[in-house]
Write a protein that holds these residues in place. Structure first.
Motif: not given
Length: 506
Positions: A266-274, A293-301, A439-442, A447-450
């Motif tokens: 499973v290659t999803r980001a860790r919070p979505q893997q479970s 991949i890891r999901i990094r939140p950005l400052p609130t738009p 793989f669940t997203a492009s 990122s898997f290859l990188a």
């Protein structure tokens, strides 16, 4: 001795049993300790997904053994535990099965006690119970066996003579379970028969018990050794001797699950893997969690401060749905800010993420791609309306361009970005055993290859949909299975269908 900090340094060692391999058999206490460890010393059969819960700064030290080839002598493991405990570390010693059932945990505890290092023992599910259970063999049964004896087939070689009373074992009125018995299977069965145990008594050897690779061979005390050799079973395995083995034909369940035998990456980001990992394990798969991949939140738009002005808000992922609501809450606002706004979700997963936060999507695309949301919005009036698209910082502009072409005033609010996640060493090792890689997203492809990931020879590649498939093909990776429904449910259905089809022609 469990008083943390009793040695004046704050160091403490936890001797933790992890069960025989199935991640679902790991206790809550074990998970809690792993998540707060300074160092983890782990054995060969420890579920790798458990190691993924360790803090980033935690040191992972492999001290496991292969049959006949100890990676680190037990005395050195004892000394390492003592040294780290004295140095003030929170040390988690992860052991397969139960620490005190043929796991040499007693020796480690003795060394810690002698050194004055505080320790705690966390029991685990032992293989002698779990492996037969997963093979459909209850070690006790009212009609067949009112007692069970657990025996090691490998005693300490430094002992002058065996401590086992073979005559008593042969006469034992119940089930016998031998640990580490594959290499000595012929000798054990011969000795039991010589001491009077019936050669016709049912037997079973369960290898890789509780794991997706579990295999079971049945026979009698007279035939079991020959059958195990013919089947090529390898350690770890337990030998079960007794009438209860005859129940397997009716009670076997684990090996009949649709994904039994499959090792799924499973290659999803860790919070979505479970959630995906739990579903795959429930279907019998062994899951290798290799987050690309890891999901990094950005400052609130800033757009969230005036979200009422948008007549339509489009959410293109579950991550975006969660972070949108979290951003509102961070500003001291809640769902009431969206009372007059239509909400469109790119698929059922995104709609479910909204529902978790107390919001219901007005429009839900059936296909989990931007084109699907474009289709779902085809009958919605968007001309001269302010439309907010809450999404990742980097994403295709298909939806933006389609709505703008219809006269909408489109604003993009980036809520998060995806970051490459390098594969941990233990995940690289497990990749080589994969039968499927998902793989669940492009973005997971890139990122898997990188991150240094490669698709092992013989593994089948499963894609969630056409966009991901295109990214895989662009990278030179052939796609074996593509979900017809472009969401996690569709991916699981496609994987199960492929596994069943391959099993049918095997």
């Amino acid at each position: 001795m469990t008083s943390e900090g009793a040695n004046g340094t704050g160091g403490v060692v936890y001797l933790v049993g992890c069960g025989p391999g199935d991640r679902g058999l790991v206790t809550e206490r074990a998970v809690e300790l792993v998540a707060s460890a300074d160092a983890i010393l782990y054995d060969r059969l420890v579920p790798r997904s458990l190691l993924a819960l360790a803090p980033p700064q935690c040191e992972l030290v492999y001290v496991g053994k292969l049959p006949g080839r100890p990676t680190l002598p037990q005395e050195e493991i004892n000394a390492e535990l003592v040294a780290r405990g004295r140095a003030g570390q929170r040390v988690v010693r992860l052991k397969g099965g139960d620490p005190f059932v043929f796991g040499r945990g007693g020796e480690e505890a003795e060394a810690l006690a002698a050194a004055g290092v505080p320790f705690e023992v966390v029991p685990g599910v032992t293989a002698g119970i779990a492996a037969p259970a997963y093979a459909g063999i209850p070690v006790t049964h009212r009609a067949e066996a009112s007692a069970v004896a657990f025996v090691t087939a490998h005693e300490d070689p430094r002992k002058g003579e065996s401590a086992l009373d073979w005559r008593a074992l042969a006469r034992f009125p119940g089930t016998l379970v031998f640990y580490m018995g594959v290499s000595r299977l012929a000798a054990v069965s011969e000795r039991l028969r010589a001491e009077g145990r019936s050669p016709d008594e049912p037997c079973a050897v369960v290898a890789d018990g509780t794991r997706a690779t579990q295999r079971t061979v049945t026979g009698t005390l007279a035939t079991i050794a020959e059958r195990v050799v013919a089947a090529g079973l390898q350690p770890p395995a337990v030998l079960v001797v007794g009438a209860v083995c005859a129940l397997r034909d009716r009670l076997a369940w684990a090996e009949r699950r649709p994904l039994h035998g499959a090792v799924v990456v499973v290659t999803r980001a860790r919070p979505q893997q479970s959630a995906l990992a739990r579903r795959l394990r429930a279907l019998g798969a062994e899951v290798v969690e290799a987050p690309a991949i890891r999901i990094r939140p950005l400052p609130t738009p800033p757009e969230l401060a005036t979200i009422e002005r948008f007549g339509l808000v489009c959410l293109t992922s579950p991550n975006g749905a969660r972070l949108l609501v979290d951003g509102l809450l961070a500003q001291g606002r809640d769902a009431r800010a969206l009372a007059r706004t239509q909400i469109a979700a790119i698929g059922p997963g995104t709609a479910a993420a909204l529902a978790e936060r107390g919001l219901r999507a007005d429009i839900v695309a059936e296909r989990f791609v931007a084109e699907g949301l474009v289709e779902a919005l085809s009958d919605v009036e968007v001309a001269d309306r302010d439309v907010l698209i809450a999404r990742a910082a980097e994403a295709r502009d298909t939806l933006v361009e389609a709505l703008a072409a219809r006269g909408a005033r489109v604003t993009v609010a980036p809520l998060y970005e995806t970051v490459h996640e390098p594969l941990p060493d233990y995940a690289r090792d497990d990749l080589e055993r994969a039968t499927y890689i998902t793989f669940t997203a492009s973005s997971t492809v890139r990122s898997f290859l990188a991150g240094g990931g490669t698709v092992p020879q013989g593994a089948r590649v499963v894609s969630i949909g056409p966009i991901t498939t295109a990214a895989l093909r662009e990278a030179g990776i052939a796609v074996d299975v593509e979900a017809s429904r472009h969401d996690i449910d569709g991916l699981v259905e496609a994987l199960v269908a492929d596994a069943r089809a391959r099993r049918a022609v095997a």
